[in-house]
Enzyme design. Sequence first.
Site, PDB file in Angstrom:
ATOM      1  N   ARG A  13       0.653  -1.120   0.402  1.00 50.05           N
ATOM      2  CA  ARG A  13      -0.052  -0.189   0.205  1.00 50.05           C
ATOM      3  C   ARG A  13       1.114   1.002   0.210  1.00 50.05           C
ATOM      4  NH1 ARG A  13      -5.990  -0.583   2.368  1.00 50.05           N
ATOM      5  NH2 ARG A  13      -6.169  -2.258   0.724  1.00 50.05           N
ATOM      6  N   ARG A  27      -7.982  10.537  -6.321  1.00 51.04           N
ATOM      7  CA  ARG A  27      -9.283  10.005  -6.014  1.00 51.04           C
ATOM      8  C   ARG A  27     -10.622  10.750  -5.956  1.00 51.04           C
ATOM      9  NH1 ARG A  27     -12.900   7.457  -2.938  1.00 51.04           N
ATOM     10  NH2 ARG A  27     -12.904   6.001  -1.801  1.00 51.04           N
ATOM     11  N   TYR A  72     -13.453 -12.853   0.588  1.00 47.83           N
ATOM     12  CA  TYR A  72     -14.473 -12.273   0.362  1.00 47.83           C
ATOM     13  C   TYR A  72     -15.347 -12.406  -0.654  1.00 47.83           C
ATOM     14  CZ  TYR A  72     -10.688  -8.588   2.082  1.00 47.83           C
ATOM     15  OH  TYR A  72     -10.066  -8.372   3.088  1.00 47.83           O
ATOM     16  N   ARG A  92      -4.026   6.204   0.981  1.00 47.67           N
ATOM     17  CA  ARG A  92      -5.151   7.540   1.132  1.00 47.67           C
ATOM     18  C   ARG A  92      -4.009   8.536   1.914  1.00 47.67           C
ATOM     19  NH1 ARG A  92      -9.370   3.689   3.190  1.00 47.67           N
ATOM     20  NH2 ARG A  92      -7.645   2.794   3.120  1.00 47.67           N
ATOM     21  N   ASP A 152      -6.779  -3.778  -7.581  1.00 45.80           N
ATOM     22  CA  ASP A 152      -6.660  -4.455  -5.626  1.00 45.80           C
ATOM     23  C   ASP A 152      -6.698  -5.815  -6.493  1.00 45.80           C
ATOM     24  OD1 ASP A 152      -8.091  -2.909  -3.880  1.00 45.80           O
ATOM     25  OD2 ASP A 152      -8.994  -4.992  -4.106  1.00 45.80           O
TER      26      ASP A 152
HETATM   27  O1  CP3 Z   1       0.415  -2.008  -2.351  1.00 44.93           O
HETATM   28  C1  CP3 Z   1      -0.089  -1.675  -3.240  1.00 44.93           C
HETATM   29  O2  CP3 Z   1       0.359   0.171  -2.963  1.00 44.93           O
HETATM   30  C2  CP3 Z   1      -0.684  -1.280  -4.476  1.00 44.93           C
HETATM   31  C3  CP3 Z   1      -2.046  -1.845  -4.060  1.00 44.93           C
HETATM   32  C4  CP3 Z   1      -3.282  -2.488  -3.377  1.00 44.93           C
HETATM   33  C5  CP3 Z   1      -4.487  -2.280  -3.594  1.00 44.93           C
HETATM   34  N1  CP3 Z   1      -5.066  -2.662  -2.448  1.00 44.93           N
HETATM   35  C6  CP3 Z   1      -5.168  -0.811  -3.685  1.00 44.93           C
HETATM   36  C7  CP3 Z   1      -6.050  -0.405  -2.228  1.00 44.93           C
HETATM   37  C8  CP3 Z   1      -2.759  -3.956  -3.507  1.00 44.93           C
HETATM   38  C9  CP3 Z   1      -1.166  -4.775  -3.321  1.00 44.93           C
HETATM   39  C10 CP3 Z   1      -4.339  -3.918  -3.174  1.00 44.93           C
HETATM   40  C11 CP3 Z   1      -4.668  -5.636  -2.345  1.00 44.93           C
HETATM   41  C12 CP3 Z   1      -5.061  -5.663  -1.383  1.00 44.93           C
HETATM   42  N2  CP3 Z   1      -6.950  -5.671  -1.589  1.00 44.93           N
HETATM   43  C13 CP3 Z   1      -5.629  -6.529   0.234  1.00 44.93           C
HETATM   44  C14 CP3 Z   1      -4.540  -7.700   0.226  1.00 44.93           C
HETATM   45  C15 CP3 Z   1      -3.359  -6.954   1.309  1.00 44.93           C
HETATM   46  C16 CP3 Z   1      -3.870  -7.023   2.321  1.00 44.93           C
HETATM   47  O3  CP3 Z   1      -4.213  -5.345   2.829  1.00 44.93           O
HETATM   48  O4  CP3 Z   1      -3.770  -7.536   2.746  1.00 44.93           O
HETATM   49  C17 CP3 Z   1      -7.164  -6.537  -0.083  1.00 44.93           C
HETATM   50  C18 CP3 Z   1      -7.618  -7.599   1.456  1.00 44.93           C
HETATM   51  C19 CP3 Z   1      -7.791  -6.228  -0.243  1.00 44.93           C
HETATM   52  C20 CP3 Z   1      -9.700  -5.667  -0.575  1.00 44.93           C
HETATM   53  C21 CP3 Z   1      -9.530  -4.451   0.114  1.00 44.93           C
HETATM   54  N3  CP3 Z   1      -9.164  -3.239  -1.021  1.00 44.93           N
HETATM   55  C22 CP3 Z   1      -9.878  -4.245   1.033  1.00 44.93           C
HETATM   56  C23 CP3 Z   1     -10.354  -4.638   2.472  1.00 44.93           C
HETATM   57  C24 CP3 Z   1      -9.895  -2.496   1.151  1.00 44.93           C
HETATM   58  C25 CP3 Z   1     -10.561  -1.105   1.990  1.00 44.93           C
HETATM   59  C26 CP3 Z   1      -9.683  -1.181   3.161  1.00 44.93           C
HETATM   60  C27 CP3 Z   1      -9.351   0.109   3.558  1.00 44.93           C
HETATM   61  O5  CP3 Z   1      -8.004  -0.009   3.167  1.00 44.93           O
HETATM   62  O6  CP3 Z   1     -10.129   0.827   2.437  1.00 44.93           O
HETATM   63  C28 CP3 Z   1      -9.453  -2.464  -0.805  1.00 44.93           C
HETATM   64  C29 CP3 Z   1      -9.639  -1.450  -0.386  1.00 44.93           C
HETATM   65  C30 CP3 Z   1      -7.850  -0.125  -1.816  1.00 44.93           C
HETATM   66  N4  CP3 Z   1      -7.969  -0.841  -2.298  1.00 44.93           N
HETATM   67  C31 CP3 Z   1      -7.643   1.197  -0.810  1.00 44.93           C
HETATM   68  C32 CP3 Z   1      -6.039   0.772  -1.689  1.00 44.93           C
HETATM   69  C33 CP3 Z   1      -5.326   2.485  -1.755  1.00 44.93           C
HETATM   70  C34 CP3 Z   1      -8.405   1.783  -0.332  1.00 44.93           C
HETATM   71  C35 CP3 Z   1      -9.349   2.895  -0.848  1.00 44.93           C
HETATM   72  C36 CP3 Z   1      -9.120   3.925  -0.959  1.00 44.93           C
HETATM   73  O7  CP3 Z   1      -8.666   5.050  -2.247  1.00 44.93           O
HETATM   74  O8  CP3 Z   1     -10.444   4.801  -0.385  1.00 44.93           O
END
Ligand code: CP3
Length: 355
Positions: A26, A39, A152, A30, A76
Amino acid sequence: MILKNDYFLRSLLRKSVPYTPVWFMRQAGRYLPEYRKVRKQVGSFMNLVTNPEYACKVTLQPLERYPLDAAILFSDILTIPHAMGLGLNFLENHGPIFSHPTNNEESIIKLTVPDLNDLNYVFDTIRLVNKELDGKVPLIGFSGSPWTLACYMVEGQSSKEYKTIKTMLYSRPDLLHKILEVNTESIIQYLNSQIEAGVQAIMLFDSWGGILSDEAFKVFSLDYNKKIFSKINRQRNGNIIPIIHFTKGGAVWIKDISSSGCDAIGVDWTINLREARDKSLDSVAIQGNMDPMVLLGSHKSVISEARRIIDSFGMVGESAGHIFNLGHGMNKDTPHELVLDLVNEIHSYSRQYHV
Ligand code: CP3
């Protein structure tokens, strides 16, 4: 393409490098004001992910701020179930939610491998990012593991107890295996297409493997991940595409994970890196493992934690590999100024351990 900085790839393959490379899960997100701006402009997270130009822009944002050693595709893990027709949405302050979860026999029987054309936005983003990167650092592609995607797909959203999927695991394991088989085949095709589009390393996120019992982890998660590793096209244009396996909470299974066919294992902060090396017999590289919350503390504690982790890994030498990372994703409240101090400290302090 000739890479200007290949220390990340060399470390994954346990080859010598002058310092410990670093990137962060990540790293785009944000906590960066420039991410929040884009965003807001595009309106929703899915609009961002499915628009290659914007997805490329935010992939590159952290690299403009910090001298990171790898880029990770901005996307994602839930793109696959979305393409399967489960209807993905991200709700503000809630996270992902599916309008058609696969939590009964009828929906599971209908589940099929998606048409990869529906994921062309991901492959287009990869090509665009590589063009913009121009060999500055390697690009990481990724997928969720079959088990983590199933969490999920069955729960329909993030969960605290994973009651629905665990009920299925213990009462209808046949149904869960059916989901995992479809996921496995989808992931193999998806990752091979990412490699074809140009990613130089692959990471498999098994974020929820750690909620399983010892036996269930092997049967419902690791066995499927192994199958994926055996079916990935590891060679492209004469280069090896290294694979990173990450199970959050998976330190107890390092021995099994390190013989699963991956080149590196991601570990969270619950284990000392010396112990992780010992358990893996240095047969894979290790990625990790700072608690992301350290970055919510002071400058002093960030520096001392970084040093402690580098010290705990010890000499890197010729046949071991360490890639510095967090043990899980960057928190959205991370002060971005501290991240630069951390990256610089890792690059300078680690040199003494590389011969
Ligand atoms: O790492 C990076 O910078 C690359 C981008 C990336 C995202 N998600 C962007 C994201 C990667 C590699 C992921 C993988 C991901 N997505 C995982 C595996 C890694 C982990 O965290 O265990 C999982 C479980 C997800 C599912 C997911 N996506 C959830 C549960 C959420 C909501 C939680 C949250 O943090 O808000 C997301 C949203 C998400 N994916 C965001 C980002 C930057 C935030 C969304 C936003 O901008 O509002």
